[in-house]
Design a protein around this motif. Structure first.
Motif, short mmCIF file in Angstrom:
data_model
loop_
_atom_site.label_atom_id
_atom_site.label_comp_id
_atom_site.label_asym_id
_atom_site.label_seq_id
_atom_site.Cartn_x
_atom_site.Cartn_y
_atom_site.Cartn_z
N ASN A 166 -2.58 -7.97 -9.10
CA ASN A 166 -3.11 -6.70 -9.61
C ASN A 166 -2.02 -5.64 -9.72
O ASN A 166 -2.10 -4.76 -10.57
CB ASN A 166 -4.22 -6.18 -8.69
CG ASN A 166 -5.47 -7.00 -8.82
OD1 ASN A 166 -5.70 -7.65 -9.85
ND2 ASN A 166 -6.29 -7.01 -7.79
N LEU A 167 -1.03 -5.73 -8.83
CA LEU A 167 0.02 -4.71 -8.81
C LEU A 167 0.98 -4.87 -9.98
O LEU A 167 1.44 -3.89 -10.57
CB LEU A 167 0.78 -4.78 -7.47
CG LEU A 167 1.58 -3.55 -7.09
CD1 LEU A 167 0.67 -2.35 -6.86
CD2 LEU A 167 2.39 -3.83 -5.83
N PHE A 168 1.32 -6.13 -10.31
CA PHE A 168 2.34 -6.34 -11.36
C PHE A 168 1.70 -6.82 -12.67
O PHE A 168 0.88 -7.63 -12.72
CB PHE A 168 3.39 -7.34 -10.87
CG PHE A 168 4.11 -6.85 -9.64
CD1 PHE A 168 4.95 -5.76 -9.71
CD2 PHE A 168 3.90 -7.45 -8.42
CE1 PHE A 168 5.60 -5.30 -8.58
CE2 PHE A 168 4.55 -7.00 -7.28
CZ PHE A 168 5.41 -5.92 -7.36
N ILE A 191 0.85 -1.21 0.00
CA ILE A 191 0.00 0.00 0.00
C ILE A 191 0.88 1.25 0.00
O ILE A 191 0.64 2.21 -0.74
CB ILE A 191 -0.97 -0.02 1.21
CG1 ILE A 191 -2.03 -1.11 1.03
CG2 ILE A 191 -1.67 1.33 1.38
CD1 ILE A 191 -2.86 -1.39 2.27
N LEU A 192 1.95 1.22 0.82
CA LEU A 192 2.86 2.39 0.87
C LEU A 192 3.58 2.57 -0.46
O LEU A 192 3.84 3.69 -0.90
CB LEU A 192 3.86 2.23 2.02
CG LEU A 192 3.29 2.48 3.41
CD1 LEU A 192 4.35 2.28 4.47
CD2 LEU A 192 2.71 3.88 3.54
N LEU A 193 3.93 1.44 -1.10
CA LEU A 193 4.59 1.48 -2.41
C LEU A 193 3.68 2.17 -3.43
O LEU A 193 4.13 3.04 -4.20
CB LEU A 193 4.87 0.04 -2.85
CG LEU A 193 6.12 -0.21 -3.68
CD1 LEU A 193 7.36 0.08 -2.85
CD2 LEU A 193 6.16 -1.65 -4.16
N VAL A 194 2.42 1.78 -3.42
CA VAL A 194 1.43 2.41 -4.32
C VAL A 194 1.31 3.89 -3.99
O VAL A 194 1.26 4.74 -4.89
CB VAL A 194 0.06 1.70 -4.21
CG1 VAL A 194 -1.02 2.48 -4.96
CG2 VAL A 194 0.14 0.29 -4.76
N ALA A 195 1.31 4.21 -2.68
CA ALA A 195 1.19 5.61 -2.25
C ALA A 195 2.35 6.44 -2.77
O ALA A 195 2.17 7.56 -3.27
CB ALA A 195 1.14 5.68 -0.72
N ILE A 196 3.56 5.87 -2.71
CA ILE A 196 4.76 6.61 -3.13
C ILE A 196 4.74 6.86 -4.64
O ILE A 196 5.07 7.94 -5.11
CB ILE A 196 6.03 5.85 -2.70
CG1 ILE A 196 6.17 5.90 -1.17
CG2 ILE A 196 7.28 6.41 -3.36
CD1 ILE A 196 7.14 4.89 -0.60
N PHE A 197 4.33 5.81 -5.39
CA PHE A 197 4.40 5.92 -6.84
C PHE A 197 3.11 6.47 -7.48
O PHE A 197 3.06 6.65 -8.69
CB PHE A 197 4.76 4.57 -7.47
CG PHE A 197 6.17 4.17 -7.17
CD1 PHE A 197 7.23 4.87 -7.72
CD2 PHE A 197 6.45 3.12 -6.31
CE1 PHE A 197 8.54 4.52 -7.41
CE2 PHE A 197 7.75 2.75 -6.01
CZ PHE A 197 8.80 3.46 -6.56
N GLY A 224 -5.70 -13.05 -0.39
CA GLY A 224 -5.77 -11.60 -0.61
C GLY A 224 -4.44 -11.02 -1.04
O GLY A 224 -4.38 -10.19 -1.95
N LEU A 225 -3.36 -11.51 -0.42
CA LEU A 225 -2.02 -11.02 -0.78
C LEU A 225 -1.68 -11.40 -2.22
O LEU A 225 -1.16 -10.57 -2.98
CB LEU A 225 -0.98 -11.61 0.18
CG LEU A 225 0.47 -11.20 -0.08
CD1 LEU A 225 0.68 -9.72 0.17
CD2 LEU A 225 1.42 -12.00 0.80
#
Lengths: 153, 142
Positions: free
Chosen positions: B140-142, A43-49, B133-134
């Motif tokens: 979804n992120l990559f 979540i923090l990674l997404v926040a930063i980028f 969930g992880l």
């Protein structure tokens, strides 16, 4: 003669069965907490980028968003995600503390650590409970304003 | 000399402070489970509305993408599995809260142990859901 009045109130034992359940609970709680920490990191990674992603989106002319608006939106998204990450971090921390203290308590038959462990579990559920109350409050407010808005429309 | 570890565990008690903290824990856990039951009820209502109005919603999309018709059954099945697992998790949390609380109040070792057992299963299921969930988040992120 010297027994205090509190002693007969709590005759529950941490017997073999309950200690086995508590050990398993601690193991899984630790696992959940670690997964939670990883999710917090994501979540923090997404926040930063988020800011740079939205800036690059506007650079390529996506949706006609200008640079200033994209920067503002990026900042907003960053703040919201950091807030979500922080809110998610604390229950994970309490859960992790519960698990580690419980494992120490069971290993050493440590009454003090057992109490500390339960205190952290209580803090975890209290945190989630308070968040739920706030969330329900927001929903109730939204409903009230929605009804008022519809009445005056 | 002949004392085994089990006997030493049997002498270990949930003391007054520990019992009171655990009682407060169960109060909050019960509150969280009741709110989750309400959330679950809302999810079920939304699901039923979707099923009732499903043809209107899916009809539009399946005209555009006929392949989606096969996905409809899978989607409903996924929703049912999600609702079933979520219900089970919430019931376990509720059982943990109520049985542990009752066990402390009545000083019933059996009820206390049943509550802890429900708590253990609740954490086990939550761990499985957490890893799913992880994995979804990473996908979804990559």
């Amino acid at each position: 003669m010297e027994q205090n009045t509190q002693a007969p109130l709590f005759e529950l034992q941490v017997d073999h069965q309950s200690s086995s359940y508590l050990a398993d609970t601690a193991r899984w709680a630790k696992f959940i907490a670690i997964v939670g920490f990883v999710l917090c990191g994501l979540i923090l990674l997404v926040a930063i980028f988020a800011g740079s992603m939205l800036a690059s989106f506007s650079r390529f002319g996506g949706g006609g968003v200008d640079g200033v608006a994209a920067a503002g939106l990026g900042g907003f998204v960053t703040v919201v995600y950091i807030l979500i990450g922080l809110l998610y971090f604390f229950p994970c921390l309490y859960l992790f503390n519960f698990a580690t203290k419980m494992q120490v308590a069971l290993r050493n038959n440590d009454q003090e650590q057992l109490g500390q462990s339960f205190r952290n579990l209580k803090a975890c559920y209290r945190f989630i409970g308070v968040l739920l109350i706030i969330y329900l409050g927001f929903i109730a407010l939204a409903l009230i304003f929605g009804v008022i808005g519809a009445a005056f429309h | 000399m002949e004392q085994n570890t089990e006997q030493s565990l049997l002498e270990w008690r949930v003391d007054y402070d520990g019992g009171n903290i655990l009682k407060e824990t169960t109060r909050w856990a019960r509150f969280v489970s009741i709110v989750s039951f309400i959330g679950l009820g809302i999810c079920i209502i939304v699901f039923l509305v979707f099923l009732a109005a499903g043809d209107a919603i899916w009809g539009y999309y399946t005209r555009l993408f006929p392949a989606l018709e096969a996905f409809r059954a899978a989607f409903i099945l996924l929703c049912l599995i999600f609702l079933g697992v979520f219900t089970w998790v919430v019931v376990l949390l509720y059982r943990f809260a109520t049985l542990t609380r009752k066990g402390i109040d009545t000083q019933d070792q059996n009820l206390f142990n049943q509550g802890l057992r429900a708590g253990k299963t609740y954490f086990l299921l939550s761990a499985i859901l957490a890893i799913i969930g992880l994995l979804f988040s990473l996908r979804n992120l990559f």
